[in-house]
Design an enzyme around this catalytic site. Sequence first.
Site, PDB file in Angstrom:
ATOM      1  N   VAL A 169       8.262  25.691 -23.062  1.00  0.00           N
ATOM      2  CA  VAL A 169       7.608  26.798 -22.948  1.00  0.00           C
ATOM      3  C   VAL A 169       7.846  28.379 -22.877  1.00  0.00           C
ATOM      4  O   VAL A 169       8.621  28.868 -22.038  1.00  0.00           O
ATOM      5  CB  VAL A 169       5.780  27.129 -23.012  1.00  0.00           C
ATOM      6  CG1 VAL A 169       5.071  28.256 -23.633  1.00  0.00           C
ATOM      7  CG2 VAL A 169       5.176  25.342 -23.641  1.00  0.00           C
ATOM      8  N   CYS A 170       7.869  29.002 -24.581  1.00  0.00           N
ATOM      9  CA  CYS A 170       8.811  30.575 -23.785  1.00  0.00           C
ATOM     10  C   CYS A 170       7.664  31.756 -24.948  1.00  0.00           C
ATOM     11  O   CYS A 170       6.405  31.744 -24.917  1.00  0.00           O
ATOM     12  CB  CYS A 170       9.828  30.149 -24.226  1.00  0.00           C
ATOM     13  SG  CYS A 170      10.650  30.160 -26.158  1.00  0.00           S
ATOM     14  N   TYR A 171       7.994  32.908 -24.833  1.00  0.00           N
ATOM     15  CA  TYR A 171       7.715  33.443 -25.910  1.00  0.00           C
ATOM     16  C   TYR A 171       7.069  32.580 -27.187  1.00  0.00           C
ATOM     17  O   TYR A 171       5.987  32.723 -27.484  1.00  0.00           O
ATOM     18  CB  TYR A 171       7.943  34.421 -26.238  1.00  0.00           C
ATOM     19  CG  TYR A 171       8.248  35.980 -24.687  1.00  0.00           C
ATOM     20  CD1 TYR A 171       6.875  36.558 -24.325  1.00  0.00           C
ATOM     21  CD2 TYR A 171       9.610  35.274 -24.135  1.00  0.00           C
ATOM     22  CE1 TYR A 171       7.260  37.172 -23.333  1.00  0.00           C
ATOM     23  CE2 TYR A 171       9.132  36.376 -22.702  1.00  0.00           C
ATOM     24  CZ  TYR A 171       7.846  36.357 -22.252  1.00  0.00           C
ATOM     25  OH  TYR A 171       8.755  37.449 -20.689  1.00  0.00           O
ATOM     26  N   GLY A 199       8.830  30.460 -29.215  1.00  0.00           N
ATOM     27  CA  GLY A 199       9.639  28.991 -29.612  1.00  0.00           C
ATOM     28  C   GLY A 199      11.458  28.823 -29.883  1.00  0.00           C
ATOM     29  O   GLY A 199      11.775  28.190 -30.013  1.00  0.00           O
ATOM     30  N   PHE A 237       4.070  30.469 -26.587  1.00  0.00           N
ATOM     31  CA  PHE A 237       3.294  30.492 -25.744  1.00  0.00           C
ATOM     32  C   PHE A 237       1.989  31.380 -26.872  1.00  0.00           C
ATOM     33  O   PHE A 237       0.787  31.455 -26.403  1.00  0.00           O
ATOM     34  CB  PHE A 237       2.855  31.292 -23.643  1.00  0.00           C
ATOM     35  CG  PHE A 237       1.818  31.807 -23.663  1.00  0.00           C
ATOM     36  CD1 PHE A 237       1.016  30.663 -23.523  1.00  0.00           C
ATOM     37  CD2 PHE A 237       0.957  33.028 -23.875  1.00  0.00           C
ATOM     38  CE1 PHE A 237       0.329  30.689 -22.543  1.00  0.00           C
ATOM     39  CE2 PHE A 237       0.040  33.272 -23.194  1.00  0.00           C
ATOM     40  CZ  PHE A 237      -0.602  32.056 -22.727  1.00  0.00           C
TER      41      PHE A 237
END
EC number: 2.8.1.1
Length: 109
Positions: free
Chosen positions: A63-65, A67, A92
């Site tokens: 998971v990042c900010y 995708g 996220f």
Amino acid sequence: MSEFKRIPPEQALALRAQGAVVVDIRDPQAYAAGHIAGARHLDNHSVADFIRNADLDAPTLVVCYHGNSSQSAAAYLVGQGFSDVYSVDGGFELWRSTYPDETAQGTPE
């Protein structure tokens, strides 16, 4: 699996419920402000230990900010021998708006 898969938050939630490992690659401040409950913070300093101690066959959600960065990180993990890696589309930000009760706060472990 020879490459990672992109999945929506709904599928990520189901995999997480089945015991998938969740790693969050955002910066430490963003992670501390909010992350998927049970997610482990992963950065350039912790990735070697994570890989060394990981079950390479366990489902792993990245998971990042939003995708985007998670796709590069997922590809990297596949290159390190992980066989079941997923990048969570929307990151996220989409997770938080979709599943606000499935988030936590606090600093990395």
